[in-house]
Write a protein that holds these residues in place. Structure first.
Motif, short mmCIF file in Angstrom:
data_model
loop_
_atom_site.label_atom_id
_atom_site.label_comp_id
_atom_site.label_asym_id
_atom_site.label_seq_id
_atom_site.Cartn_x
_atom_site.Cartn_y
_atom_site.Cartn_z
N GLU A 71 13.27 1.72 13.71
CA GLU A 71 13.35 2.42 12.44
C GLU A 71 12.19 1.99 11.56
OE1 GLU A 71 17.10 1.97 10.56
OE2 GLU A 71 18.27 2.67 12.29
N LEU A 72 11.64 2.96 10.83
CA LEU A 72 10.50 2.68 9.97
C LEU A 72 10.80 3.18 8.56
CD1 LEU A 72 7.57 3.86 12.27
CD2 LEU A 72 8.06 1.50 11.61
N PRO A 73 10.33 2.44 7.54
CA PRO A 73 10.44 2.97 6.18
C PRO A 73 9.55 4.19 6.03
CG PRO A 73 9.12 0.96 6.21
CD PRO A 73 9.70 1.12 7.59
N GLU A 74 9.81 4.98 5.01
CA GLU A 74 9.08 6.24 4.84
C GLU A 74 7.59 6.06 4.60
OE1 GLU A 74 10.05 6.77 0.06
OE2 GLU A 74 10.87 8.18 1.52
N TRP A 75 7.19 4.85 4.16
CA TRP A 75 5.78 4.61 3.86
C TRP A 75 5.01 4.07 5.06
CZ3 TRP A 75 5.20 -0.54 4.81
CH2 TRP A 75 6.32 -1.36 4.62
N ALA A 76 5.65 3.93 6.23
CA ALA A 76 5.01 3.30 7.38
C ALA A 76 5.05 4.19 8.61
CB ALA A 76 5.69 1.97 7.70
N GLU A 77 4.07 4.00 9.47
CA GLU A 77 4.08 4.56 10.81
C GLU A 77 3.57 3.50 11.77
OE1 GLU A 77 0.98 7.57 11.81
OE2 GLU A 77 0.35 7.34 9.72
N PRO A 83 0.82 -1.22 0.00
CA PRO A 83 0.00 0.00 0.00
C PRO A 83 0.85 1.27 0.00
CG PRO A 83 -0.75 -1.59 1.64
CD PRO A 83 0.56 -2.08 1.15
N LYS A 84 0.22 2.37 -0.36
CA LYS A 84 0.91 3.66 -0.37
C LYS A 84 1.38 4.03 1.04
CE LYS A 84 -1.63 7.31 -0.50
NZ LYS A 84 -2.57 8.37 -0.96
N ARG A 85 0.53 3.76 2.03
CA ARG A 85 0.83 4.12 3.42
C ARG A 85 0.28 3.05 4.34
NH1 ARG A 85 4.46 7.51 5.79
NH2 ARG A 85 3.80 8.05 7.90
#
Length: 218
Positions: free
Chosen positions: A72-78, A58-60
């Protein structure tokens, strides 16, 4: 050791039967939601790492879990540390394209908490996908033990401690009791009641329903 090796091949290995089933489920998800790559998803009880292995990401992705969060998280995840049955106001106020949950509903702790989780799922997005193991499949999936879910509580605790295909056989009584009390498989009637606006799909194995998936496509 032989039985532990059997469990690893069946459930735990990245190339195991269980891993292949999860991969097929991910492919089914992407076919059900053709716009998945453009969606903002709330994952209740999942892990960010699981989304790195899917055919369509998914996008997010917003993961909510009671487990320790990744550093640490990838830029697409929270990610947030929170209870799926008692979501913070900041999350309940948001809107997503899709709510996703995989093998979590059976662990939240009783019907009333399942009802609250289902209510949150239905409110937070126009579409959702909620999977849970089916109570009447003959093998209890968490311990890979035939018929374990139908035994009296003391017998289930005994199996959780002694069954050689379980995680960490020989675990203390208190831990086994907690695990058993926090695992309650459910059937089709309750799934329909919790998600009345969904289609209830059956994921089958050897001609039998292995898990249930409540799907609302929006």
């Amino acid at each position: 050791m032989v039985l532990h090796s059997v469990r690893f091949r069946l459930v735990d290995s990245p190339t195991s039967f269980g891993a292949r089933r999860r991969a097929r489920r991910a492919a089914w998800l992407s076919r059900t939601f053709p716009d998945l790559a453009d969606m903002d998803i709330l994952d209740l009880g999942g892990r960010v790492e699981n989304w790195t292995r899917v055919p369509v990401r998914p996008k997010r992705v917003h993961v909510v879990n009671l487990e320790p969060l990744p550093t640490e998280l990838p830029e697409w995840a929270e990610a947030d540390h929170a209870d799926a049955c008692e979501l913070p106001t900041a999350i309940r106020a948001r809107r997503y394209d899709l709510v996703f949950s995989n093998s979590v509903l059976e662990h939240v702790g009783g019907y009333e908490r399942r009802r609250r989780m289902a209510e949150a799922v239905r409110d937070l997005a126009p579409a959702y996908w909620v999977q849970t193991p089916y109570r009447y499949f003959p093998v209890e999936p968490h311990w890979v033990a035939p018929g374990m879910q139908f035994l009296p509580l003391p017998a289930r605790v005994f199996v959780a401690r002694k069954w050689p295909l379980a995680y960490n056989p020989g675990k203390p009584y208190e831990l086994a009791m907690k695990q058993v009390l926090n695992t309650e498989l459910i059937g089709r009637a309750e799934m329909r009641y919790l998600f009345p606006d969904a289609a209830i799909r059956g994921e089958r194995l050897l001609g039998m329903t292995k898990s249930l998936i409540a799907v609302r496509t929006g």
